[in-house]
Design a protein around this motif. Structure first.
Motif, PDB file in Angstrom:
ATOM      1  N   LYS A  61       7.546  -0.764  -3.680  1.00 48.80           N
ATOM      2  CA  LYS A  61       8.390   0.250  -4.328  1.00 48.80           C
ATOM      3  C   LYS A  61       8.285   0.183  -5.841  1.00 48.80           C
ATOM      4  O   LYS A  61       8.225   1.216  -6.521  1.00 48.80           O
ATOM      5  N   VAL A  67       7.314   4.439   0.290  1.00 46.84           N
ATOM      6  CA  VAL A  67       8.437   4.471   1.222  1.00 46.84           C
ATOM      7  C   VAL A  67       8.326   3.268   2.156  1.00 46.84           C
ATOM      8  O   VAL A  67       7.233   2.868   2.557  1.00 46.84           O
ATOM      9  N   SER A  68       9.461   2.691   2.533  1.00 49.25           N
ATOM     10  CA  SER A  68       9.450   1.486   3.351  1.00 49.25           C
ATOM     11  C   SER A  68       8.963   1.763   4.775  1.00 49.25           C
ATOM     12  O   SER A  68       8.924   2.908   5.233  1.00 49.25           O
ATOM     13  N   PRO A  71      12.782   3.126   6.928  1.00 52.70           N
ATOM     14  CA  PRO A  71      13.932   3.294   6.035  1.00 52.70           C
ATOM     15  C   PRO A  71      15.283   3.110   6.727  1.00 52.70           C
ATOM     16  O   PRO A  71      16.254   2.706   6.085  1.00 52.70           O
TER      17      PRO A  71
END
Length: 433
Positions: A61, A67-68, A71
């Motif tokens: 990040k 983006v994880s 999320p």
């Protein structure tokens, strides 16, 4: 060291952290992974998922805006969004297979990023930060096994790699001006000088002379306090100690007297107490009461660092008691190998400039100081690494038998609440002034 050599070093550190974490998880059964809630320690699968999440936040990040992986899980892997008790809820978290898949996917992505992308100063710093954070949680996984009574971790050998002769007594440290801590980000420093924010900035301090023990307090010495009704004598305990004592046992937490003999629990085994090994798993209050009983005192953290490193202005700064060579098993009990089970006079090659032994590894050593920032402190990239502990925690120094070798150094400060005894804590003492 060239850029490619540095990349290979970082990849090696990453892979070692990955493999040690996997072994700590995979050596437990499904039943053990589903153990009931234990206050103060985290469940193994949460430790694994949280460590992977940290790489997502502080590598991907920050560097890429990625983006994880999932999320929907971010709040649950984040230690500031989920309480300790909830971390043990199996209905909230994935099982072993899915957590391992998440963990390894993230680690593979980190390794690929290291190989492919330019190694900027920021990237190197963040890789090291995340790997070192991972190693802190490897130590936490070892605490968990001890607390819950799981089998010894895979790295445990239970051997005696560095026997020493039976030295004893105190050493005198002269009055003088000494160098403390690590350089901050505004100073030029080598990659191996990485440090957390509580160790910075480097400064000088004037100290009067003091007398400190060469060795850690042993089980034999602490047993004498127990046998002398030390836990039943309120005059030996401070107000805070008496409050803690009201709900504590009348001996160290992992001791028991069995058939007239003292034993200590090492993971899932009860063993005869080793009288020459350092007393381990004692709270600050117990260390303080023992000192009062013995007519001694705990060192301040400045005294501790001076006795360990002896760094003076104008001289080459040494990170370890013996100099700047990386620590190994001949000098330090670390990496979960011997678990503070060997005599306090072992590891003579790790002796400090003043003749103190086992100032690194073996046990985190209680000092008399509250955990507070050094003058000029600046919050690091991870704002909660130190700030939440300032004021109500005590400073411990030196690392422990469960600390990873890459984290062991003489400037490393760790903060624990004075009632903590589940971590590998012990102490050495100073003569009264």
């Amino acid at each position: 060291m060239t850029v490619e050599e540095t990349k290979l070093q970082i990849l090696g550190e990453l892979e070692l952290a990955r493999s040690r974490t996997e072994r700590l998880i995979n050596s437990l059964s499904d039943t053990q992974l589903d153990a009931p809630y234990h206050p103060g320690v985290n469940p193994p699968l949460w430790e694994m998922g949280h460590s992977a999440f940290f790489y997502e936040v502080f590598v991907f990040k920050l560097l890429d805006g990625t983006v994880s992986y999932n999320p929907a899980m971010d709040d649950l892997w984040d230690s500031f969004h989920v309480q300790h008790r909830d971390r043990w809820r199996r209905d909230l978290f994935p099982g072993r297979e899915d957590t391992l898949q998440y963990f390894n996917t993230v680690y593979d992505r980190v390794a690929e990023r290291i190989r492919r992308y330019e190694l900027t100063d920021q990237a190197l710093y963040l890789y090291r930060y995340a790997i070192f954070h991972q190693n802190m949680h490897i130590e936490s996984l070892i605490w968990c096994r001890q607390t819950v009574g799981y089998p010894a971790p895979p790295d445990f050998q239970g051997d005696r790699p560095a026997p020493g002769e039976g030295v004893a007594g105190d050493v005198e440290v002269p009055a003088g001006r000494w160098v403390m801590g690590m350089p901050d980000a505004s100073e030029a420093f080598a990659a191996e000088d990485f440090a957390f924010d509580a160790e910075k900035p480097r400064f000088e301090v004037e100290l009067p002379g003091f007398v400190i023990s060469r060795l850690l307090v042993t089980n034999r010495e602490f047993q004498a306090f127990v046998d002398d009704s030390g836990y039943q004598r309120p005059e030996l305990w401070s107000f805070g100690g008496r409050q803690w004592l009201a709900s504590a046992a009348e001996h160290p937490v992992y001791w028991r007297c069995h058939e007239g003999q003292w034993q200590a629990r090492l993971f899932d085994r009860w063993l005869p107490l080793n009288p020459d090994a350092p007393v381990t798993h004692v709270s600050y209050w117990e260390a303080e009461a023992w000192c009062r009983w013995a007519g001694r005192r705990l060192p301040t953290e400045y005294e501790w660092e001076v006795a360990a490193l002896g760094n003076r202005p104008g001289e080459v700064f040494q990170r370890y008691p013996w100099g700047n060579e990386a620590p190994d098993g001949s000098r330090v009990d670390m990496n979960g190998r011997s678990m503070a089970w060997n005599p306090v006079f072992d590891y003579p090659a790790g002796e400090s400039p003043f003749g103190c032994r086992q100032m690194l590894g073996s046990v985190w050593e209680w000092t008399s100081d509250q955990f507070l920032p050094y003058d000029g402190f600046k919050v690091d990239i991870y704002p909660f690494m130190s700030t939440l502990q300032f004021g109500d925690h005590k400073v411990t120094r030196g690392g422990s038998c469960a600390t990873t070798s890459s984290l062991i150094r003489g400037t490393y400060r760790q903060a624990y609440l004075p009632q903590r005894s589940d971590v590998f804590t012990g102490f050495r003492t100073c003569a009264l002034r």
